[in-house]
Design an enzyme around this catalytic site. Structure first.
Site, PDB file in Angstrom:
ATOM      1  CB  CYS A   2      -9.487  -8.494  -6.196  1.00 22.12           C
ATOM      2  SG  CYS A   2      -9.327  -8.479  -4.394  1.00 22.12           S
ATOM      3  N   GLY A  29      -3.366  -9.482  -7.733  1.00 24.57           N
ATOM      4  CA  GLY A  29      -3.434 -10.086  -6.409  1.00 24.57           C
ATOM      5  C   GLY A  29      -2.810 -11.456  -6.386  1.00 24.57           C
ATOM      6  CG  ASN A 102     -11.211  -5.025  -8.238  1.00 27.83           C
ATOM      7  OD1 ASN A 102     -10.493  -4.861  -7.274  1.00 27.83           O
ATOM      8  ND2 ASN A 102     -11.026  -4.375  -9.378  1.00 27.83           N
ATOM      9  N   GLY A 103     -12.795  -4.170  -5.297  1.00 29.96           N
ATOM     10  CA  GLY A 103     -13.128  -2.848  -4.772  1.00 29.96           C
ATOM     11  C   GLY A 103     -13.192  -2.867  -3.264  1.00 29.96           C
ATOM     12  CE1 TYR A 261       1.134   2.376  -6.884  1.00 25.98           C
ATOM     13  CE2 TYR A 261      -0.295   0.517  -7.254  1.00 25.98           C
ATOM     14  CZ  TYR A 261       0.207   1.485  -6.414  1.00 25.98           C
ATOM     15  OH  TYR A 261      -0.217   1.557  -5.122  1.00 25.98           O
ATOM     16  CG  ASP A 367       9.489   3.865  -8.244  1.00 22.91           C
ATOM     17  OD1 ASP A 367       8.947   3.166  -9.128  1.00 22.91           O
ATOM     18  OD2 ASP A 367       9.704   3.440  -7.098  1.00 22.91           O
ATOM     19  CG  ASP A 368       5.182   3.157 -10.055  1.00 26.68           C
ATOM     20  OD1 ASP A 368       5.372   3.500  -8.883  1.00 26.68           O
ATOM     21  OD2 ASP A 368       5.014   1.983 -10.399  1.00 26.68           O
TER      22      ASP A 368
END
Length: 510
Positions: A2, A29, A102-103, A261, A367-368
């Site tokens: 988030c 998010g 966030n987490g 990313y 790609d990452d």
């Protein structure tokens, strides 16, 4: 994962600046957004499912008054997609607290039982963030009972200390407390990012802001002061003064996936440039490609996240760089489409190959990361349909073999294409001619080179080592069998590349 943001102003109204800051954090998010402001007496709240631009209107700019406030953009890793799970969350005692998080808590169910049983609190949602809020409220209340109510700063900091003793997992938190001020704290491992910024008003006063990433600061004229330390709590009181308290012993071990990313390339996290880390990832990956001795005509990134890595691989190998895949930025979210056949068509709606860059050529697609497997498999087929002679794949990160339990939505082994398979078996599964994976040691080097004082990172989705403890086979088995996970497995498509997962589709549509 988030995005969280808090602002404490002395002069300006907070809403507009929080709105602008959340737009800069929208990549973290897109399922829901919320803002709460505080005018010194009352809270004003607006939150709902959707993008920031859709959740808030000009009416909110007038009604959400106050110089202090917090904002949140949500991608759910615990809790349902219901609008009731949108943050911020509120408890009216003690003081009155709004909280954003966030987490992910890894002992959420244990704490839920205590909150609802021992402390007789009612929880309105399935979110672990609401559990965290109620634990914090309980512990601040315990401190008030012990010390009295005359020193709220002491009670708040002691409450945070006691909260950190009870909860486990990853958490960066900002809370708005009636009559007290703006509070921020970070878990003792610093797994999720959180930083503080200032904006000078005059010699004696300044505004403060907290955010998941420092890209949220510049648009409002704030300048990053520093990252919040692991286990640290910071309080900006109603007089605009900053107070810091080390609530728990900490050692910085941030999530390395942030640099792969999750974070924006223009962010600095814990002293490390995300962009420079991705360039170094390309440098390390190029060594393997050179040693393989393959005949490669061109290097093509999966847009948009792999561009910096692919450019550096091209520079280091001397192989030409080409944009062979074009992205349609106006495709809606594909995981809400009915039926698996419709979902499988979604990659064709989102990406289109330029035939001139594939016809008769051997290409290396970078790609990452490769997480679930189906999207990159479709990209490989798309390249072949465009006439590619050989299709090689390179992942800028190591094989994702283990669930992430600290706030990234990779909850089960059965979703991960690399789980239980060798590289050659994965290559066959994806339909590629050769597969390169970044070595974990090289990824760690790429990140740590930006801040050599960091001794280690959370690499749990790569190595299965869960640094915050409390994670064992039984925990992971129970998680895999949980209703939350089983519902997602049956209702969501299987995605491959992190940037083509539901989360990363949201990022690219922002």
């Amino acid at each position: 994962m988030c995005g969280i943001l808090g602002i404490s102003n002395r002069i300006n109204e907070a809403f507009g600046e929080i709105y602008d800051g959340l737009l800069m954090l929208q990549h973290r998010g897109q399922d829901a957004a919320g803002i709460v402001t505080y005018d010194g007496e009352f809270f004003k709240e607006q939150k709902n499912n959707g993008l920031v631009k859709d959740v808030f209107s000009s009416r909110d700019a007038k009604s959400l008054c106050g110089k202090t406030g917090i904002g949140h953009v949500r991608y759910p890793t615990a809790g349902s997609l219901s609008a009731s799970n949108a943050q911020p969350f509120f408890v009216n005692a003690p003081y009155g607290i709004y909280l954003i998080h966030n987490g992910n808590l890894t002992n959420a169910e244990e704490q839920r039982e205590k909150v609802t049983g021992k402390y007789s609190r009612h929880l309105r949602t399935t979110s672990d963030s609401e559990i965290l809020l109620n634990v914090l409220a309980d512990k601040i209340l315990d401190s008030i009972k012990k010390n009295g109510s005359k020193n709220p700063q002491q009670n708040i900091f002691e409450g945070v200390k006691l909260t950190m003793e009870r909860i486990q997992g990853a958490y960066s938190v900002v809370a708005l407390i009636d009559g007290v001020g703006l509070l921020a704290f970070r878990d003792p491992n610093g797994i999720r990012p959180l930083s503080i910024a200032t904006r000078k008003i005059h010699a004696q006063q300044q505004d403060y802001a907290f955010a998941s990433e420092d890209v949220a600061f510049g648009i409002t004229g704030f300048k990053k002061l520093r990252d919040i330390s692991p286990g640290e709590a910071v309080l900006i009181d109603l007089d605009g003064k900053m107070h810091s308290f080390q609530a728990a012993d900490g050692e910085l071990r941030p999530c390395i996936f942030e640099y792969v990313y999750l974070a924006r390339p223009d962010s600095m996290l814990d002293g490390i440039s995300v962009y420079k880390t991705q360039l170094r990832m390309g440098q390390a990956l190029s060594k393997q490609i050179n040693e393989a001795g393959l005949q490669i005509d061109s290097i093509i990134p999966v847009p948009d996240s792999a561009r910096s890595v692919a450019l550096e691989v091209s520079k280091a190998t001397g192989i030409r760089y080409r944009e062979g895949l074009v992205k349609n930025r106006y495709v809606g979210r594909t995981f809400i489409m009915p039926g698996q056949s419709e979902r499988q068509k979604s990659i064709r709606r989102k990406l289109n190959a330029i035939p001139l860059e594939f016809d008769g050529l051997s290409v290396l697609i970078i790609d990452d990361s490769i997480v679930r497997g189906n999207t990159i498999k479709q990209i490989v087929q798309m390249c072949r349909d465009a006439g590619a002679k050989k299709v090689y794949i390179a992942s800028a990160s190591p094989p994702v073999k283990y669930p992430n339990v600290y706030g990234i939505d990779m909850p089960t082994k059965k979703e991960l294409v690399a789980n239980g398979l060798s590289n050659s078996e994965i290559c066959d599964e994806l339909g590629a001619d050769h597969l390169f994976y970044q070595e974990l040691g090289d990824l760690i080097w790429a990140a740590r080179e930006g801040n050599k004082s960091i001794k280690g990172f959370d690499c749990s989705c790569f190595d299965g080592k869960y640094i915050a403890g409390n994670i064992d086979k039984d925990y992971l088995d129970n998680l895999e069998m949980s209703k939350r996970v089983s519902e997602k497995i049956t209702t969501l498509p299987q995605y491959t590349s992190s940037w083509n997962s539901p989360l990363m589709e949201q990022i690219h549509n922002s």
